[in-house]
Design an enzyme around this catalytic site. Structure first.
Site, PDB file in Angstrom:
ATOM      1  N   CYS A 259       0.790  -1.234   0.000  1.00 22.48           N
ATOM      2  CA  CYS A 259       0.000   0.000   0.000  1.00 22.48           C
ATOM      3  C   CYS A 259       0.819   1.279   0.000  1.00 22.48           C
ATOM      4  CB  CYS A 259      -0.946  -0.016   1.196  1.00 22.48           C
ATOM      5  SG  CYS A 259      -1.951  -1.500   1.233  1.00 22.48           S
ATOM      6  N   LYS A 319       6.202  -6.480   7.469  1.00 20.37           N
ATOM      7  CA  LYS A 319       5.974  -6.109   8.867  1.00 20.37           C
ATOM      8  C   LYS A 319       5.599  -7.391   9.609  1.00 20.37           C
ATOM      9  CE  LYS A 319       1.046  -5.074   8.570  1.00 20.37           C
ATOM     10  NZ  LYS A 319      -0.011  -4.115   8.863  1.00 20.37           N
TER      11      LYS A 319
END
Ligand code: UGA
Length: 435
Positions: A259, A319
């Site tokens: 994103c 992440k």
């Protein structure tokens, strides 16, 4: 339940599956359509092709209201609403590639019965107006149109969908606004209703601002390194200001994922297309591109070069909490290390084995400790909790040199120093082991 609808979700990726499963939980009848045969087969067999916290359970619990298909016509046939959740990857010019969205719109040719088409995919501002025109010229004037951008973060997408900070509904038609709001009955969050273009812009602006916060923090971290300040203490105290808040101010080797990198470039391209140079955002992107490279340069200076060295790379996902490697800083880091002559031993608890470069020439290890055996240095790239809780004294004994570069500031510098490590991190002083 009154008001339940039949929803066809196009796209069985991270967004489409979460959207479909959550709408099924809210009581709607959902059919999810994808073009990837393998994906649909896995879903039909009761499996879930991606890792997303709580998603497998949600799909299993709502299996009686959730079906999967490859057939676009079948998906649309009984639907009241079509939700478009296909990906919009960047083109060579940095604009979003909308071809998958247009394919969905084309498949609606005979769908006069539809109440609305809703786009959740991230799109350039102005896309909704073009889709509206395409629907009109296909004789679908009676079908409503809405933009309903998603703000869910990977790893907590189910939670974010059901408890959002806001649900943004962009439409120029009050009936469609009411319908999309009703679909969200049971969702715990405020609705922000606006025109289509503004809704499209909210998504891009929100992600660009979050990316800006991260790059700003990384810039402050670099200045902290040069001046002896500690970015963690700085950010903690800055974040206590209620006007600023502590969120998205973790220094590190940069943001990744599907994103922020894509959306910030798309917004820059959108501005550029109209002749406006979005300089602030350009800097945000440049700072982020440099972050993993700076980390490697600092480690190289410390080691005196990577030729013939072995480096343990801890964490591949962009992440913690996800198996997603899209635009992960780990890929640049692994590649840079290899180009400089290092052998890479990598570990990640969720990411599946990867065949492509640079991972094809790295050794994949089952545990962080295994990755660090005989290593000249270790670099933490993903903030996996396992690394915080690791028996680092064992790692110190197993490594050829006890040198750790903590690219996510997950460990305590003093404790690492006491264990004998040379401990480098982002925006904090390097500690040289005393054990
Ligand atoms: C992001 C947004 O947080 C969502 O609101 C949005 O819906 C989503 O993009 C999207 O557009 O679909 P996501 O990419 O899943 O979600 O991940 P984030 O948790 O936002 O993290 C993005 C990257 O920034 C990660 O690489 C993370 O390590 C990094 N990051 C995050 C930092 O380096 N520092 C921080 O303080 C926070």
């Amino acid at each position: 339940m009154v008001g339940n609808r039949r929803i066809a979700v196009f796209g069985a990726g991270y967004i489409g599956l979460v959207t479909g499963a959550c709408f099924a939980k809210l009581g709607h009848e959902v059919v999810v359509r994808d073009i990837q045969e393998e994906r649909i087969e896995v879903l039909r067999g009761g499996g879930v092709p991606i890792h997303e916290d709580g998603l497998a359970e949600l799909i299993a619990e709502n299996a009686d209201r959730l079906t999967f298909t490859l057939d676009a016509e079948e998906a649309v046939r009984g639907a009241d609403v079509v939700y478009v959740c296909v990906d919009t990857p960047p083109t060579a010019s940095g604009d979003a590639d909308l071809s998958r969205i247009w394919k969905v719109i084309e498949s609606l040719r005979n769908a006069q019965h539809l109440a609305a088409v809703v786009v959740k995919s991230t799109v350039p501002v102005g896309t909704g107006a073009r889709i509206r025109a395409a629907l009109d010229s296909a004789g679908l004037q009676a079908v409503g149109y809405a933009a309903n951008p998603e703000f869910t973060a990977e790893g907590r997408a189910v939670h974010d969908f059901l408890h959002p900070d806001r649900v943004v509904i962009g439409t120029d038609d009050p009936d469609t606004a009411k319908l999309v709001a009703q679909l969200h009955d049971g969702v715990d969050g405020p609705i922000a209703q606006m025109d289509v273009a503004s809704a499209e812009m909210v998504k891009l602006a929100a992600n660009a601002l979050l990316a800006t916060k991260i790059s700003f923090t990384n810039e402050i971290a670099t200045i902290c390194e040069a001046t002896g300040a500690d970015v963690e203490q700085v950010v903690h105290a800055v974040g206590l200001d209620h006007r600023l808040g502590p969120h998205f101010m973790r220094a590190g080797v940069g943001y990744g994922g599907s994103c922020f990198p894509k959306d910030s470039r798309a917004l820059r391209a959108l501005a550029g297309n109209s002749g406006y140079a979005f300089q602030l955002l350009t800097s945000v992107i440049e700072v982020n591109d440099l972050q993993p490279r700076r980390a490697i340069q600092r480690l190289k200076d410390e080691l005196g070069g990577f030729q013939g060295r072995t480096v343990a790379l801890l964490g591949i996902a962009f992440k913690a909490g996800t198996d997603d490697v899209r635009e992960a800083p780990s890929t640049i880091i692994a590649s840079r290390l290899q180009v400089e002559g290092a052998s890479v031993r990598c570990w990640d608890p969720l990411v599946r084995p990867l065949d492509e470069a640079p991972w094809s020439s790295a050794t994949r290890c089952l545990t962080p400790l295994e990755a660090m055996v005989g290593a000249d240095a270790a670099i933490i790239v993903t903030e996996w909790p396992q690394l915080r809780d690791l028996a680092w004294e064992q790692a110190a004994a197993a490594m050829a040199h006890p040198l750790v570069f903590d690219g996510r500031n997950v460990l305590d510098p003093q404790q690492m120093g006491a264990l004998g490590f040379t401990y480098m991190s982002v925006g904090r002083r390097t500690v040289r082991g005393s054990a």
